[in-house]
Design a protein around this motif. Structure first.
Motif, PDB file in Angstrom:
ATOM      1  N   ASP A  71      30.452  40.200  41.007  1.00 48.63           N
ATOM      2  CA  ASP A  71      29.927  39.089  40.206  1.00 48.63           C
ATOM      3  C   ASP A  71      30.424  39.102  38.762  1.00 48.63           C
ATOM      4  N   LEU A  72      31.353  39.984  38.429  1.00 46.14           N
ATOM      5  CA  LEU A  72      31.897  40.065  37.074  1.00 46.14           C
ATOM      6  C   LEU A  72      32.732  38.824  36.766  1.00 46.14           C
ATOM      7  N   LEU A  73      32.666  38.348  35.521  1.00 40.49           N
ATOM      8  CA  LEU A  73      33.446  37.189  35.080  1.00 40.49           C
ATOM      9  C   LEU A  73      34.522  37.637  34.095  1.00 40.49           C
ATOM     10  N   PRO A  74      35.630  36.884  33.991  1.00 39.10           N
ATOM     11  CA  PRO A  74      36.688  37.261  33.034  1.00 39.10           C
ATOM     12  C   PRO A  74      36.174  37.414  31.604  1.00 39.10           C
ATOM     13  N   THR A  75      35.229  36.543  31.206  1.00 41.74           N
ATOM     14  CA  THR A  75      34.703  36.623  29.841  1.00 41.74           C
ATOM     15  C   THR A  75      33.868  37.881  29.616  1.00 41.74           C
ATOM     16  N   ASP A  76      33.378  38.494  30.695  1.00 39.29           N
ATOM     17  CA  ASP A  76      32.652  39.762  30.563  1.00 39.29           C
ATOM     18  C   ASP A  76      33.585  40.876  30.096  1.00 39.29           C
ATOM     19  N   ILE A  77      34.886  40.656  30.251  1.00 38.18           N
ATOM     20  CA  ILE A  77      35.887  41.640  29.834  1.00 38.18           C
ATOM     21  C   ILE A  77      36.497  41.248  28.491  1.00 38.18           C
TER      22      ILE A  77
END
Length: 321
Positions: A71-77
């Motif tokens: 469920d990780l999103l690119p913006t979380d990185i």
């Protein structure tokens, strides 16, 4: 303290905390000095996370740990823009965990391709672009991504073309019995609360100074041709050996040649030499090519491992030195 002494001290400090994984320590330091990124594969509990945390403790730098999940999103990185109506600049960029020096991308194959791409873009370009604005990474930047070889259900394996962006792919195994005993005793010591000896911290400038010395390491024209021949054997195996040709689907890209040169020079420098020998090339070639060659159906059917294939390449390509 010279750069060589500083890096030797860093390795020594790490080896006190990470028992039975000398290859892991050596390869992490090599990746740092080569200004690259590392893909690390090993079973749970083999000190993968501990290794990069220990390096961060003894190196003047920051550390970010990103746990990759479905469920990780690119913006979380990368980070995202936050709307702040009370300020003159309405949108303020909130940096994500990628904006640090050492990045632990834990179980990278558990997140979907879009998230993996966000990390790989930052690795390659050393910058992040959000809402049309570009944000640069720190000069000291390294990603250590881990993969768990078990529990493949529900994972998203890295595409071969994207794996090529990692400088090296290292595989670690269980420590031997003697090292396991030392690990047990170290764990007891840490849990007892005994005070450790004074921590030594290495400045970032020592890493940059070491990189300058590594750039000056001599590589003969003959050895450069040898490295090119090794890569050529992965692309045109039929020119070298009929059996090899049956095992390889496709070979390494020019990134493989560049990585082999960089890692060989670092390996030579770490051995205290000012020139690269064929032995230095052989010391690093498996980590450099392991993720850059695809086995054919026949190779997989015969149970040929990637390391066996690389051994065959070393056997059939004549050493030029």
């Amino acid at each position: 303290m010279t750069p060589f002494e500083a890096i030797s001290e860093l390795k020594s400090q790490m080896s006190r905390s990470i028992i039975g994984q000398d290859t892991l320590i050596d390869r992490i330091v090599l990746t740092l000095l080569a200004d690259g990124n590392m893909l690390l594969e090993g079973l749970p509990g083999l000190a993968k996370t501990r290794a990069i945390k220990t390096m961060a403790q003894h190196l003047e730098c920051g550390l970010s740990r990103i746990q990759f999940t479905p469920d990780l999103l690119p913006t979380d990185i990368t980070g995202t823009e936050i709307y702040q109506p009370e300020e003159k600049e309405k949108f303020h960029f909130q940096e994500g965990p990628i904006f640090s020096n050492l990045i632990l991308a834990d179980e990278i194959n558990r997140a979907p391709a879009k998230v993996q791409s966000a990390l790989l873009e930052a690795m390659e370009e050393r910058q992040v672009t959000v809402a049309g604005k570009t944000y640069k990474m720190d000069p000291l930047f390294m990603v250590m991504a881990t993969q768990n070889p078990v529990e493949q259900e529900g994972t998203y394996p890295l595409p071969e073309a994207q794996m090529d962006r990692f400088l090296i792919h290292t595989i670690i195994d269980y420590p031997d019995d003697a090292a396991e005993l030392e690990i047990l005793r170290l764990n007891k010591k840490e849990n007892s609360g005994k005070k450790e000896s004074e921590k030594v911290t290495i400045a970032q400038e020592q890493v940059f100074a070491a990189r300058k010395e590594i750039a000056a390491i001599k590589v003969s024209e003959e050895l450069e041709k040898y490295m090119v021949s090794l890569i050529s054997a992965t692309r045109y195996p039929d020119r070298y050996n009929a059996e090899l040709a049956q095992w390889i689907e496709y070979g390494a890209s020019p990134r493989g040649t560049i990585a082999l040169d960089r890692c060989s020079r670092v390996n030579a420098w770490m051995e205290g030499k000012d020139y690269v020998s064929p032995e230095n090339v052989h010391n690093v070639i498996k980590d450099v090519l392991r993720h850059r060659i695809a086995l054919s159906y026949k190779g997989r059917a015969e149970g040929i491992s990637m390391d066996q294939l690389i051994d065959k390449i070393l056997e059939v390509v004549a050493v030029i030195a």
